[in-house]
Design an enzyme around this catalytic site. Structure first.
Site, PDB file in Angstrom:
ATOM      1  N   HIS A  37       0.834  -1.214   0.000  1.00 39.75           N
ATOM      2  CA  HIS A  37       0.000   0.000   0.000  1.00 39.75           C
ATOM      3  C   HIS A  37       0.870   1.266   0.000  1.00 39.75           C
ATOM      4  O   HIS A  37       0.566   2.248  -0.675  1.00 39.75           O
ATOM      5  CB  HIS A  37      -0.890   0.050   1.248  1.00 39.75           C
ATOM      6  CG  HIS A  37      -1.865  -1.080   1.365  1.00 39.75           C
ATOM      7  ND1 HIS A  37      -1.729  -2.085   2.286  1.00 39.75           N
ATOM      8  CD2 HIS A  37      -2.996  -1.354   0.670  1.00 39.75           C
ATOM      9  CE1 HIS A  37      -2.740  -2.927   2.180  1.00 39.75           C
ATOM     10  NE2 HIS A  37      -3.532  -2.512   1.201  1.00 39.75           N
ATOM     11  N   ARG A 194      -3.803 -10.321   4.220  1.00 39.46           N
ATOM     12  CA  ARG A 194      -4.238 -11.625   4.733  1.00 39.46           C
ATOM     13  C   ARG A 194      -3.060 -12.540   5.086  1.00 39.46           C
ATOM     14  O   ARG A 194      -3.273 -13.584   5.685  1.00 39.46           O
ATOM     15  CB  ARG A 194      -5.158 -12.313   3.716  1.00 39.46           C
ATOM     16  CG  ARG A 194      -6.521 -11.627   3.602  1.00 39.46           C
ATOM     17  CD  ARG A 194      -7.490 -12.398   2.737  1.00 39.46           C
ATOM     18  NE  ARG A 194      -8.844 -11.890   2.854  1.00 39.46           N
ATOM     19  CZ  ARG A 194      -9.441 -11.099   1.948  1.00 39.46           C
ATOM     20  NH1 ARG A 194      -8.790 -10.718   0.876  1.00 39.46           N
ATOM     21  NH2 ARG A 194     -10.685 -10.692   2.132  1.00 39.46           N
TER      22      ARG A 194
END
Ligand code: PAF
Length: 287
Positions: A37, A194
């Site tokens: 990100h 995740r």
């Protein structure tokens, strides 16, 4: 960095950022931020005057048996990371602000036919409708000049590009959608929010995914047949401790239509496989 939690606050802050005609880059996220990100934020900073990042765990893109409740939420930590990267504005609406009356009563849904149904769409029905709808809302809310998405979610990127093209969101508001190459751990595993679900043992075994994909790509590029190569890739994953392989597909990089041989157009190897209850996805270019 400013934080907006209501549309009114968002519009006020975005208006100020734009006051002198400056450009805005949008980095949409669901939080639980990692280096992947932050790479998007850095790319946005290079390309635009100001960066707006959104953090919204979007309920409409999770199926009934998926990890919506368990999805990691760490707003304060994420905000500190975004601020350190020079992000100007964090858009972090509560669910009621994004879906007044609740997501179950939200009656509009955007479906991008063709690219949404296969691959991840086959085991996550409705997932890409939820993604396309919330990304369309984010585009309309922030009106960015450019939006940045990771190539890690390659099918998502294809869905968003098609939605923006067909709904004229690519102009004049979002002038371009930039796909940013996947950021990987030192052992090659694609970074994902995740990955934190993995036990140490499964985390070690998960590195087989990129390794086996690279081996399969080398064979395909070397002229070996696609079907047995993909079958060998699946066997390698199952042998390493993956419990199942949702798909291992060679596809046209633009349409995502499955290919049984390399052609003239760019191709992509896309894989989704489960290990220890966690579903991992990855994709790589095939030349
Ligand atoms: O990739 C994500 O984090 C999400 O799917 C997105 C694009 C922010 C939409 O909720």
């Amino acid at each position: 960095m400013q934080t907006a939690t209501t549309l009114e606050m968002l519009r006020t802050h975005v208006g100020k950022l734009r006051a002198g005609g400056e450009t805005i880059g949008l980095v949409p996220t669901m939080g639980a931020l990692h280096e992947g990100h932050l790479t998007l934020v850095r790319r946005a900073r290079e390309a635009c005057d100001h960066v707006v990042a959104s953090i919204f765990v979007n309920p409409t893109q999770f199926g009934p048996n998926e990890d919506l409740d368990a999805y990691p939420r760490q707003l304060e930590q994420d905000a500190a990371m975004l601020e350190a990267e020079g992000c100007a504005l964090l858009w972090a609406p509560p669910v009621e602000e994004m879906y007044p009356g609740g997501p179950q009563n939200f009656v509009t849904s955007i479906r991008v036919s063709g690219v949404s149904e296969g691959l991840c769409g086959a085991s996550r029905p409705g997932h890409f409708d939820g993604v396309a709808t919330v990304v369309c809302k984010l585009f309309n809310q922030v009106l960015p000049d450019t939006a940045f998405f990771g190539e890690k979610d390659f099918q998502q990127l294809a869905v968003i590009r098609a939605m923006a093209r067909d709904l004229d969101l690519a102009r004049p508001h979002v002038r371009s959608i930039i796909g940013v190459p996947t950021v990987r751990e030192p052992d090659g595993l694609a970074m994902s929010s995740r990955n934190r679900y993995l036990s140490d043992k499964d985390r070690a075994a998960a590195a087989t995914l990129p390794t086996a994909m690279k081996e399969a790509i080398a064979r395909i590029e070397d002229g070996q047949e696609v079907a047995p190569t993909l079958a060998a890739l699946e066997d390698a994953l199952l042998g390493a401790g993956f419990s199942s392989v949702d798909y291992a597909v060679l596809a046209d990089a633009a349409s995502l239509a499955p290919l049984d041989a390399l052609g003239e157009r760019p191709a992509r190897l896309l894989v989704a496989a489960r290990i220890g209850g966690t579903r991992l996805i990855d994709n790589m270019a095939v030349n």
